[in-house]
Design a protein around this motif. Structure first.
Motif, PDB file in Angstrom:
ATOM      1  N   ALA A 165       0.780  -1.224   0.072  1.00  0.00           N
ATOM      2  CA  ALA A 165       0.112  -0.052   0.082  1.00  0.00           C
ATOM      3  C   ALA A 165       0.739   1.234  -0.027  1.00  0.00           C
ATOM      4  CB  ALA A 165      -0.865   0.069   1.107  1.00  0.00           C
ATOM      5  N   ALA A 166       0.363   2.304  -0.221  1.00  0.00           N
ATOM      6  CA  ALA A 166       0.927   3.681  -0.403  1.00  0.00           C
ATOM      7  C   ALA A 166       0.969   4.138   1.463  1.00  0.00           C
ATOM      8  CB  ALA A 166       0.321   4.734  -1.242  1.00  0.00           C
ATOM      9  N   GLY A 167       1.984   4.903   1.705  1.00  0.00           N
ATOM     10  CA  GLY A 167       1.773   5.351   3.262  1.00  0.00           C
ATOM     11  C   GLY A 167       2.126   6.948   3.270  1.00  0.00           C
ATOM     12  N   MET A 168       1.451   7.153   4.207  1.00  0.00           N
ATOM     13  CA  MET A 168       1.624   8.887   4.517  1.00  0.00           C
ATOM     14  C   MET A 168       3.228   9.249   4.801  1.00  0.00           C
ATOM     15  SD  MET A 168      -1.312  10.254   4.310  1.00  0.00           S
ATOM     16  CE  MET A 168      -3.053  10.078   4.231  1.00  0.00           C
ATOM     17  N   ARG A 169       3.738  10.008   4.165  1.00  0.00           N
ATOM     18  CA  ARG A 169       5.064  10.686   4.348  1.00  0.00           C
ATOM     19  C   ARG A 169       5.300  11.293   5.736  1.00  0.00           C
ATOM     20  NH1 ARG A 169       7.047  11.826  -0.192  1.00  0.00           N
ATOM     21  NH2 ARG A 169       8.668  10.897  -0.581  1.00  0.00           N
ATOM     22  N   GLY A 170       5.814  10.870   6.657  1.00  0.00           N
ATOM     23  CA  GLY A 170       6.141  11.475   7.823  1.00  0.00           C
ATOM     24  C   GLY A 170       5.378  10.785   8.942  1.00  0.00           C
ATOM     25  N   LYS A 171       4.742   9.702   8.536  1.00  0.00           N
ATOM     26  CA  LYS A 171       3.778   8.844   9.243  1.00  0.00           C
ATOM     27  C   LYS A 171       4.672   7.533   9.479  1.00  0.00           C
ATOM     28  CE  LYS A 171       0.780  11.637  11.232  1.00  0.00           C
ATOM     29  NZ  LYS A 171       0.935  11.900  12.833  1.00  0.00           N
ATOM     30  N   VAL A 172       4.846   6.935   8.396  1.00  0.00           N
ATOM     31  CA  VAL A 172       5.449   5.760   8.174  1.00  0.00           C
ATOM     32  C   VAL A 172       6.673   5.850   7.139  1.00  0.00           C
ATOM     33  CG1 VAL A 172       3.408   4.289   8.404  1.00  0.00           C
ATOM     34  CG2 VAL A 172       3.951   5.129   6.105  1.00  0.00           C
ATOM     35  N   ARG A 173       7.591   4.752   6.999  1.00  0.00           N
ATOM     36  CA  ARG A 173       8.788   4.618   6.218  1.00  0.00           C
ATOM     37  C   ARG A 173       8.494   3.560   5.078  1.00  0.00           C
ATOM     38  NH1 ARG A 173      13.721   4.114  10.113  1.00  0.00           N
ATOM     39  NH2 ARG A 173      12.246   2.513  11.013  1.00  0.00           N
ATOM     40  N   LEU A 174       9.160   3.666   4.093  1.00  0.00           N
ATOM     41  CA  LEU A 174       9.075   2.582   3.057  1.00  0.00           C
ATOM     42  C   LEU A 174       9.447   1.312   3.803  1.00  0.00           C
ATOM     43  CD1 LEU A 174      10.756   4.370  -0.098  1.00  0.00           C
ATOM     44  CD2 LEU A 174       8.365   4.069   0.507  1.00  0.00           C
ATOM     45  N   GLY A 175       8.984   0.197   3.662  1.00  0.00           N
ATOM     46  CA  GLY A 175       9.024  -0.995   4.115  1.00  0.00           C
ATOM     47  C   GLY A 175       8.518  -1.212   5.452  1.00  0.00           C
ATOM     48  N   ARG A 223       0.281   0.118  13.780  1.00  0.00           N
ATOM     49  CA  ARG A 223      -1.271  -0.061  13.872  1.00  0.00           C
ATOM     50  C   ARG A 223      -1.727   1.264  13.376  1.00  0.00           C
ATOM     51  NH1 ARG A 223      -3.168  -2.118  19.323  1.00  0.00           N
ATOM     52  NH2 ARG A 223      -5.225  -2.256  18.251  1.00  0.00           N
ATOM     53  N   GLY A 224      -2.710   1.264  12.582  1.00  0.00           N
ATOM     54  CA  GLY A 224      -3.225   2.439  12.309  1.00  0.00           C
ATOM     55  C   GLY A 224      -4.512   2.314  11.282  1.00  0.00           C
ATOM     56  N   THR A 225      -4.999   3.469  10.697  1.00  0.00           N
ATOM     57  CA  THR A 225      -6.110   3.159   9.848  1.00  0.00           C
ATOM     58  C   THR A 225      -5.845   3.251   8.419  1.00  0.00           C
ATOM     59  OG1 THR A 225      -7.351   4.582  11.409  1.00  0.00           O
ATOM     60  CG2 THR A 225      -8.294   4.626   9.060  1.00  0.00           C
ATOM     61  N   ILE A 226      -6.423   2.586   7.689  1.00  0.00           N
ATOM     62  CA  ILE A 226      -6.059   2.614   6.081  1.00  0.00           C
ATOM     63  C   ILE A 226      -7.347   3.344   5.225  1.00  0.00           C
ATOM     64  CG2 ILE A 226      -5.816   1.006   4.179  1.00  0.00           C
ATOM     65  CD1 ILE A 226      -4.343  -0.908   5.711  1.00  0.00           C
ATOM     66  N   ALA A 227      -7.120   4.189   4.420  1.00  0.00           N
ATOM     67  CA  ALA A 227      -7.853   4.765   3.452  1.00  0.00           C
ATOM     68  C   ALA A 227      -8.082   4.160   2.340  1.00  0.00           C
ATOM     69  CB  ALA A 227      -7.863   6.198   3.340  1.00  0.00           C
ATOM     70  N   SER A 228      -9.340   3.716   1.871  1.00  0.00           N
ATOM     71  CA  SER A 228      -9.511   2.878   0.694  1.00  0.00           C
ATOM     72  C   SER A 228     -10.401   3.492  -0.219  1.00  0.00           C
ATOM     73  CB  SER A 228      -9.922   1.238   1.026  1.00  0.00           C
ATOM     74  OG  SER A 228      -9.759   0.316  -0.009  1.00  0.00           O
ATOM     75  N   ARG A 285      -0.311  -4.546   5.459  1.00  0.00           N
ATOM     76  CA  ARG A 285       0.070  -3.780   4.318  1.00  0.00           C
ATOM     77  C   ARG A 285       1.555  -3.297   4.568  1.00  0.00           C
ATOM     78  NH1 ARG A 285      -2.902  -5.101  -0.056  1.00  0.00           N
ATOM     79  NH2 ARG A 285      -4.508  -3.903  -0.351  1.00  0.00           N
ATOM     80  N   GLY A 286       2.439  -3.711   3.439  1.00  0.00           N
ATOM     81  CA  GLY A 286       3.715  -3.412   3.516  1.00  0.00           C
ATOM     82  C   GLY A 286       3.982  -2.153   2.732  1.00  0.00           C
ATOM     83  N   ILE A 287       4.469  -0.939   3.101  1.00  0.00           N
ATOM     84  CA  ILE A 287       4.528   0.199   2.482  1.00  0.00           C
ATOM     85  C   ILE A 287       5.606   0.339   1.490  1.00  0.00           C
ATOM     86  CG2 ILE A 287       4.888   2.854   2.799  1.00  0.00           C
ATOM     87  CD1 ILE A 287       2.355   1.630   4.082  1.00  0.00           C
ATOM     88  N   SER A 288       4.961   0.494   0.286  1.00  0.00           N
ATOM     89  CA  SER A 288       5.942   0.403  -0.923  1.00  0.00           C
ATOM     90  C   SER A 288       6.252   1.789  -1.468  1.00  0.00           C
ATOM     91  CB  SER A 288       5.287  -0.448  -2.107  1.00  0.00           C
ATOM     92  OG  SER A 288       4.031   0.193  -2.445  1.00  0.00           O
ATOM     93  N   ASP A 289       5.400   2.788  -1.301  1.00  0.00           N
ATOM     94  CA  ASP A 289       5.524   4.117  -1.764  1.00  0.00           C
ATOM     95  C   ASP A 289       4.916   5.158  -1.148  1.00  0.00           C
ATOM     96  OD1 ASP A 289       2.854   4.916  -3.322  1.00  0.00           O
ATOM     97  OD2 ASP A 289       3.154   2.642  -3.472  1.00  0.00           O
ATOM     98  N   PHE A 290       4.762   6.559  -1.515  1.00  0.00           N
ATOM     99  CA  PHE A 290       4.096   7.483  -0.748  1.00  0.00           C
ATOM    100  C   PHE A 290       2.920   8.075  -1.419  1.00  0.00           C
ATOM    101  CE2 PHE A 290       8.453   7.734   1.492  1.00  0.00           C
ATOM    102  CZ  PHE A 290       7.994   7.195   2.714  1.00  0.00           C
ATOM    103  N   GLY A 291       2.831   7.630  -2.555  1.00  0.00           N
ATOM    104  CA  GLY A 291       1.400   8.009  -3.214  1.00  0.00           C
ATOM    105  C   GLY A 291       2.044   9.413  -4.109  1.00  0.00           C
TER     106      GLY A 291
END
Length: 469
Positions: free
Chosen positions: A92-102, A184-189, A235-241
């Motif tokens: 999934a894509a992650g929020m920059r500043g909240k998560v890191r890639l991987g 742990r957190g919220t995913i927007a879909s 979800r593993g973070i692969s990008d920042f959208g």
């Protein structure tokens, strides 16, 4: 041929996710099978350290992105495997500043951010956001809270996936987490493929805990909610959208998500063994005539067919209607017979044990628990009298608050089935008061106070009788 159900089904979306999950769970090409529609599943077992037994697991791949595809695939998988838990694992894509890639995200909540309405406004019309939100099921949330990942275990699982620890592509730099970090957190879909960081950040206004965005979680959760069934999204973070997406990170993010998946199944999820399948009833009810016997056999056949359809997730509307019609024929004239059932087939009526001015008492069996109970059923000719019916049900509600050796406990108050109003009590063996007096089983000094002294307790040997006192 009947297929044994699985405990857990893992749904992936694209090939790198499928390959990573299959490898992390130690499945083989020989474990591969297909359903009638051609959907491929890999089946195997994962040893659970929590329950001390093997969980039967299956992994499948949707092959197409998007919530509609994820919902359809999840429903098919649930019907195919009849699992108790379904997990969505991938990237999934992650929020920059909240998560890191991987990083790996375990969803606490899923927000479907695109539902909206076009409403009239002074300058024409405007779009009014109407997001929908779904929380993680309580039991699964408890498993996640109690889950304690271990970095060494996760590293070994990563090594199982491709033989070595994945290395970041050139340019990922410090944005790639050096080890697996779980959040742990919220995913927007939604249905939009986001490639705009400002658009990603705008989603934070809908829910402040959104840390990842995908195109499948909302549809996946909607499918699981129909049963309902335990679900979890990993979800593993692969990008920042944004425009800097690097597809070479797909493998790293998918591998880390798969490692967490395998570790959670082994050290987090604690599914108890399945309850035994309900067996065809062993009791032969006494039918008063051949017509009733034939209808009773037809009813049992219809119930068995409905259970078979439900086990594979098929529609049961037609057989449900058939059951209603047969029950209606059995109850013509408002009479219950041995072999009838009440309470959505839970209670099998065995024999009448008492009758009064308001109701009859039946000895019955709880079909799932195989325990004897007593059902007190309001006379059918009184069911249409609202005052008497409410008095009957009110008495049952009051009895639930009583705890006395001379009062039968009410197990289920105030139920209705096919026009019959009833409540369920414990069944106490003994007999009726009239027979006890006539047979001389009650001394005179105990008989006299019964009708003359309100509140006098029954003799100890008749305690909790359903027909005495």
């Amino acid at each position: 041929m009947s297929r044994a159900p699985v405990d857990v089904i893992v749904v992936t979306i694209i090939q790198p996710e499928l390959r990573a999950a299959v490898a992390a769970l130690g499945l083989r090409e020989a474990d591969r099978e297909a359903d009638g529609a051609g959907t491929i599943y890999y089946r195997g077992a994962v040893r659970s350290a929590q329950s001390g037994r093997e969980l039967q697991v299956a992994v499948t791949c949707v092959g197409s992105a998007g919530n509609p595809h994820a919902a359809a695939a999840a429903r098919d998988a649930i019907a195919w495997g009849r699992p108790r838990a379904v997990l969505l694992a991938g990237i999934a894509a992650g929020m920059r500043g909240k998560v890191r890639l991987g990083d790996v995200v375990l969803a606490e909540r899923v927000v479907s951010y695109e539902p909206a309405a076009l409403v009239a406004a002074s300058a024409g019309s405007r779009v009014e956001a109407r997001p929908e939100s779904e929380e993680l099921p309580h039991a699964m949330n408890q498993y996640v809270v109690d889950y304690h990942p271990d970095s060494e275990r996760l590293s070994r699982l990563l090594g199982r996936i491709d033989g070595s620890l994945p290395q970041p592509p050139t340019g990922a730099g410090s944005e790639l987490a050096p080890t697996i970090e779980i959040q742990r957190g919220t995913i927007a879909s939604g249905e939009k493929l986001l490639r705009d960081q400002a658009g990603m950040q705008a989603l934070r206004e809908l829910h402040g805990k959104i840390i990842a965005v995908d195109m499948e979680s909302a549809g996946f959760v909607a499918a699981c909610r129909r049963d309902p069934i335990l679900w979890l999204i990993i979800r593993g973070i692969s990008d920042f959208g944004d425009a800097h997406k690097d597809d070479r990170l797909h493998g790293i993010a998918a591998s880390r998500a798969a490692a967490v998946l395998a570790d959670f199944l082994a050290f987090g999820l604690d599914l108890a063994p399945r309850p035994p399948t309900r067996q065809r009833r062993q009791i032969s009810p006494r039918y008063p005539d051949d017509r009733t016997r034939v209808l009773g056999e037809q009813l049992q056949d219809a119930l068995d067919r409905r259970e078979a359809l439900a086990e594979v997730g098929a529609r049961t509307a037609e057989v449900d209607q058939e059951i209603v019609q047969i029950k209606r024929q059995l109850r013509e004239g408002g009479q219950l017979r041995a072999g009838d059932t009440l309470g959505d087939e839970r209670y099998l009526l065995l024999e009448p044990v008492g009758r009064g001015g308001f109701a009859s008492v039946w000895k019955a069996q709880h079909r799932a628990q195989r325990e004897a109970v007593a059902l007190k059923v309001l006379h059918p000719d009184l069911a249409g009298d609202v005052v008497r019916r409410e008095r009957f049900l009110r008495g049952a509600r009051v009895m639930t608050q009583l705890d006395h050796p001379a009062v039968a406990r009410v197990l289920e108050p105030g139920a209705e089935d096919g026009g019959f109003y009833y409540f369920v009590m414990e069944l106490a063996q003994g007999g009726d008061l009239r027979r006890a007096v006539l047979e001389g089983r009650l001394p005179k000094d105990q008989v006299l106070p019964l009708p003359t002294a309100p509140g006098t307790a029954c003799p100890p040997w008749s305690a909790r009788s359903t027909t005495w006192c």
